[in-house]
Design a protein around this motif. Structure first.
Motif, PDB file in Angstrom:
ATOM      1  N   MET A 236       0.832  -1.203   0.000  1.00 51.13           N
ATOM      2  CA  MET A 236       0.000   0.000   0.000  1.00 51.13           C
ATOM      3  C   MET A 236       0.864   1.250   0.000  1.00 51.13           C
ATOM      4  SD  MET A 236      -2.750   1.540  -0.271  1.00 51.13           S
ATOM      5  CE  MET A 236      -3.709   0.026  -0.453  1.00 51.13           C
ATOM      6  N   LEU A 237       1.968   1.246   0.746  1.00 49.55           N
ATOM      7  CA  LEU A 237       2.862   2.408   0.755  1.00 49.55           C
ATOM      8  C   LEU A 237       3.448   2.633  -0.638  1.00 49.55           C
ATOM      9  CD1 LEU A 237       4.790   1.873   4.134  1.00 49.55           C
ATOM     10  CD2 LEU A 237       2.895   3.438   3.686  1.00 49.55           C
ATOM     11  N   THR A 238       3.788   1.536  -1.322  1.00 50.08           N
ATOM     12  CA  THR A 238       4.310   1.645  -2.686  1.00 50.08           C
ATOM     13  C   THR A 238       3.247   2.224  -3.625  1.00 50.08           C
ATOM     14  OG1 THR A 238       5.797  -0.226  -2.344  1.00 50.08           O
ATOM     15  CG2 THR A 238       5.300   0.370  -4.623  1.00 50.08           C
ATOM     16  N   GLN A 239       2.016   1.739  -3.480  1.00 48.74           N
ATOM     17  CA  GLN A 239       0.929   2.243  -4.320  1.00 48.74           C
ATOM     18  C   GLN A 239       0.672   3.724  -4.074  1.00 48.74           C
ATOM     19  OE1 GLN A 239      -2.688  -0.115  -4.218  1.00 48.74           O
ATOM     20  NE2 GLN A 239      -3.961   1.652  -4.783  1.00 48.74           N
ATOM     21  N   MET A 240       0.690   4.146  -2.795  1.00 49.51           N
ATOM     22  CA  MET A 240       0.471   5.545  -2.460  1.00 49.51           C
ATOM     23  C   MET A 240       1.591   6.425  -3.002  1.00 49.51           C
ATOM     24  SD  MET A 240      -0.968   5.013   1.444  1.00 49.51           S
ATOM     25  CE  MET A 240      -1.103   6.743   1.855  1.00 49.51           C
ATOM     26  N   ALA A 241       2.803   5.882  -3.032  1.00 44.58           N
ATOM     27  CA  ALA A 241       3.926   6.640  -3.600  1.00 44.58           C
ATOM     28  C   ALA A 241       3.720   6.852  -5.093  1.00 44.58           C
ATOM     29  CB  ALA A 241       5.233   5.901  -3.334  1.00 44.58           C
ATOM     30  N   GLN A 242       3.237   5.812  -5.768  1.00 40.30           N
ATOM     31  CA  GLN A 242       2.977   5.924  -7.204  1.00 40.30           C
ATOM     32  C   GLN A 242       1.848   6.915  -7.490  1.00 40.30           C
ATOM     33  OE1 GLN A 242       2.188   1.819  -8.132  1.00 40.30           O
ATOM     34  NE2 GLN A 242       4.374   1.279  -8.284  1.00 40.30           N
ATOM     35  N   GLU A 243       0.938   7.067  -6.532  1.00 39.69           N
ATOM     36  CA  GLU A 243      -0.180   7.993  -6.688  1.00 39.69           C
ATOM     37  C   GLU A 243       0.200   9.424  -6.335  1.00 39.69           C
ATOM     38  OE1 GLU A 243      -3.135   6.307  -4.182  1.00 39.69           O
ATOM     39  OE2 GLU A 243      -3.588   4.631  -5.533  1.00 39.69           O
ATOM     40  N   GLY A 244       1.422   9.623  -5.873  1.00 44.97           N
ATOM     41  CA  GLY A 244       1.898  10.972  -5.576  1.00 44.97           C
ATOM     42  C   GLY A 244       1.673  11.418  -4.143  1.00 44.97           C
ATOM     43  N   ASP A 245       1.422  10.471  -3.233  1.00 44.11           N
ATOM     44  CA  ASP A 245       1.284  10.848  -1.814  1.00 44.11           C
ATOM     45  C   ASP A 245       2.628  11.323  -1.277  1.00 44.11           C
ATOM     46  OD1 ASP A 245       0.301  11.102   0.831  1.00 44.11           O
ATOM     47  OD2 ASP A 245      -1.105   9.457   0.477  1.00 44.11           O
ATOM     48  N   SER A 246       2.599  11.914  -0.096  1.00 46.59           N
ATOM     49  CA  SER A 246       3.787  12.530   0.498  1.00 46.59           C
ATOM     50  C   SER A 246       4.980  11.576   0.522  1.00 46.59           C
ATOM     51  CB  SER A 246       3.479  12.984   1.929  1.00 46.59           C
ATOM     52  OG  SER A 246       4.661  13.382   2.586  1.00 46.59           O
ATOM     53  N   PRO A 247       6.032  11.834  -0.265  1.00 47.01           N
ATOM     54  CA  PRO A 247       7.205  10.942  -0.255  1.00 47.01           C
ATOM     55  C   PRO A 247       7.936  10.963   1.087  1.00 47.01           C
ATOM     56  CG  PRO A 247       7.638  12.915  -1.570  1.00 47.01           C
ATOM     57  CD  PRO A 247       6.180  12.932  -1.238  1.00 47.01           C
ATOM     58  N   VAL A 248       7.971  12.125   1.725  1.00 41.92           N
ATOM     59  CA  VAL A 248       8.641  12.227   3.027  1.00 41.92           C
ATOM     60  C   VAL A 248       7.882  11.424   4.080  1.00 41.92           C
ATOM     61  CG1 VAL A 248       9.315  13.794   4.882  1.00 41.92           C
ATOM     62  CG2 VAL A 248       9.675  14.457   2.512  1.00 41.92           C
ATOM     63  N   GLY A 249       6.545  11.563   4.094  1.00 39.16           N
ATOM     64  CA  GLY A 249       5.734  10.841   5.060  1.00 39.16           C
ATOM     65  C   GLY A 249       5.821   9.340   4.883  1.00 39.16           C
ATOM     66  N   LEU A 250       5.756   8.872   3.646  1.00 38.31           N
ATOM     67  CA  LEU A 250       5.840   7.439   3.363  1.00 38.31           C
ATOM     68  C   LEU A 250       7.214   6.895   3.752  1.00 38.31           C
ATOM     69  CD1 LEU A 250       4.080   7.443  -0.127  1.00 38.31           C
ATOM     70  CD2 LEU A 250       3.101   6.675   2.039  1.00 38.31           C
ATOM     71  N   ALA A 251       8.258   7.673   3.465  1.00 42.38           N
ATOM     72  CA  ALA A 251       9.612   7.242   3.821  1.00 42.38           C
ATOM     73  C   ALA A 251       9.796   7.166   5.333  1.00 42.38           C
ATOM     74  CB  ALA A 251      10.638   8.205   3.212  1.00 42.38           C
ATOM     75  N   SER A 252       9.178   8.087   6.069  1.00 44.39           N
ATOM     76  CA  SER A 252       9.311   8.082   7.534  1.00 44.39           C
ATOM     77  C   SER A 252       8.679   6.836   8.138  1.00 44.39           C
ATOM     78  CB  SER A 252       8.696   9.350   8.122  1.00 44.39           C
ATOM     79  OG  SER A 252       7.282   9.350   7.987  1.00 44.39           O
ATOM     80  N   ILE A 253       7.563   6.382   7.580  1.00 42.69           N
ATOM     81  CA  ILE A 253       6.897   5.181   8.087  1.00 42.69           C
ATOM     82  C   ILE A 253       7.791   3.962   7.879  1.00 42.69           C
ATOM     83  CG2 ILE A 253       4.933   3.633   7.711  1.00 42.69           C
ATOM     84  CD1 ILE A 253       3.298   6.175   6.993  1.00 42.69           C
ATOM     85  N   LYS A 254       8.368   3.836   6.687  1.00 39.80           N
ATOM     86  CA  LYS A 254       9.264   2.713   6.417  1.00 39.80           C
ATOM     87  C   LYS A 254      10.495   2.768   7.327  1.00 39.80           C
ATOM     88  CE  LYS A 254       8.016   2.345   1.507  1.00 39.80           C
ATOM     89  NZ  LYS A 254       8.507   2.437   0.108  1.00 39.80           N
ATOM     90  N   PHE A 255      11.000   3.981   7.552  1.00 41.61           N
ATOM     91  CA  PHE A 255      12.207   4.144   8.366  1.00 41.61           C
ATOM     92  C   PHE A 255      11.958   3.710   9.812  1.00 41.61           C
ATOM     93  CE2 PHE A 255      15.349   6.575  10.806  1.00 41.61           C
ATOM     94  CZ  PHE A 255      16.505   6.290  10.098  1.00 41.61           C
ATOM     95  N   ILE A 256      10.801   4.046  10.363  1.00 45.44           N
ATOM     96  CA  ILE A 256      10.482   3.648  11.743  1.00 45.44           C
ATOM     97  C   ILE A 256      10.375   2.135  11.851  1.00 45.44           C
ATOM     98  CG2 ILE A 256       8.691   3.742  13.536  1.00 45.44           C
ATOM     99  CD1 ILE A 256       8.164   6.634  12.685  1.00 45.44           C
ATOM    100  N   LEU A 257       9.785   1.479  10.831  1.00 45.82           N
ATOM    101  CA  LEU A 257       9.666   0.021  10.856  1.00 45.82           C
ATOM    102  C   LEU A 257      11.040  -0.637  10.737  1.00 45.82           C
ATOM    103  CD1 LEU A 257       7.832  -2.420  10.962  1.00 45.82           C
ATOM    104  CD2 LEU A 257       7.474  -2.221   8.505  1.00 45.82           C
TER     105      LEU A 257
END
Length: 370
Positions: A236-257
């Motif tokens: 879902m994070l990958t799909q949201m990135a492709q849709e143009g969602d916040s790249p910084v926000g998506l990256a922060s979620i992956k980084f915390i995990l």
């Protein structure tokens, strides 16, 4: 009479009677040593009626000698202006409401004049939480009550009212909702207890009505993601990135995990703290003080890639302004809803990191270091 210094104060040994030591530099500044060993700074002066007054400044250990000097000068300057600090404090005690006490605490703590853990000024992050609990829960329910008239049962009722959601309300803008619940209630009582202890230490109040209150046992948050849930979230994070969602926000979620960092440790991370050669992050300050955290190759590669794209000091910069990004909880909520997942927070990602580490055979000591 001697100039009060840390060495001089520490060298004074208690006797069967109170000992008074006066500072030769600031007239009126003194130290009282009780038979119990408690050492308290005070300032003595004459008011406009020529009556001798003595005002407690604070205990040595909590208050340093230099802090006592600054406080003494402030109070003696007030005397020169015709004020009577001792009478003013007594008046405040006689009519001190919970709201006045909380406002006094927030003002003094935010100015760095109150010490918390390890005898250091209370951290700004802790004060933000204290202010939130005070303004959202404590003051609305007990603000107008006089501290001297409160009993333990009143504080326990405060706790139950918060737990039942009596202070819950919607909030517009950033920050979500003001909620209740057992965990919120327990932490609000801890905050009130701490505020009262500071009030006693500085002579604002005489007793702590929150002392001895039986706090609700908090439920352990043991929610973690399964392997399937991690895959679903990642897709879902990958799909949201492709849709143009916040790249910084998506990256922060992956980084915390990938790191298990606390929310603000990750979102407030500065590029200069990342040691690519040492494969670690060197925090100048955390909830537990200065720390070095080893991070995995995937997290390090992600941090390197982000740092190369960012011009500012934060690894996850704000979309507007010069601060750090703060919208990760909102983006994670959107991602989990769309992925059909539930009850996932940034803390869930942190707990998942630790749980997987345990399953891989890492010791508790290693996990604590990570």
């Amino acid at each position: 009479m001697a100039r009060l210094t840390k060495r001089v104060v520490e060298a004074i040994r208690p006797t069967a009677k109170d000992i008074f030591v006066w500072d030769e530099e600031i007239r009126g500044l003194g130290l009282r040593v009780k038979p119990s060993g408690t050492k308290t700074f005070f300032v003595q002066y004459r008011n406009e009626a020529r009556r001798t007054r003595r005002l407690v400044l604070g205990q040595f250990g909590v208050m340093t000698v230099e802090m006592a000097r600054v406080a003494a000068r402030e109070q003696l300057a007030a005397v020169l202006r015709g004020e009577d600090p001792s009478a003013a404090r007594k008046s405040l005690f006689n009519a001190c409401t919970i709201q006045k006490l909380c406002n006094w605490y927030l003002k003094e703590a935010e100015a760095g004049r109150l010490l918390g853990k390890r005898r250091r000024p209370i951290k700004a992050s802790s004060l933000r939480m204290d202010r939130s609990r005070v303004e959202c829960h404590i003051i609305p329910l007990l603000g107008s009550h006089f501290v001297s008239g409160l009993k333990r049962v009143d504080i326990e009722k405060l706790q139950s009212d918060i737990a039942e959601g009596k202070t819950s309300k919607g909030r517009t803008g950033r920050g979500g909702n003001t909620t209740g619940g057992p965990g919120v209630a327990c932490r609000a009582i801890s905050t009130l207890h701490s505020i009262c202890e500071h009030g006693i230490r500085y002579g604002i109040i005489e007793t702590n009505p929150a002392k001895g209150v039986r706090k609700i046992a908090e439920q352990r948050r043991d929610r973690r993601l399964s392997e399937g849930e991690i895959i679903a979230l990642g897709r879902m994070l990958t799909q949201m990135a492709q849709e143009g969602d916040s790249p910084v926000g998506l990256a922060s979620i992956k980084f915390i995990l990938l790191t298990g960092f606390r929310r603000m440790e990750a979102l407030g991370l500065q590029v200069d703290w990342i040691d690519q050669f040492g494969q670690c992050v060197r925090f100048p300050d955390t909830k537990s003080g200065k720390q070095t955290r080893v991070v995995g190759k995937s997290a390090l590669a992600a941090a390197r890639s982000l740092a190369m794209k960012q011009a500012g000091k934060y690894l996850f910069p704000a979309e507007i302004g010069d601060g750090n990004f703060v919208g990760a909880p909102r983006i994670l909520e959107r991602a989990t809803i769309r992925a059909g997942l539930s009850k996932i927070t940034l803390h869930t990602l942190r707990h998942t990191f630790a749980s997987i580490g345990g399953e891989l055979g890492f010791s508790e000591l290693t996990l604590a270091g990570l």
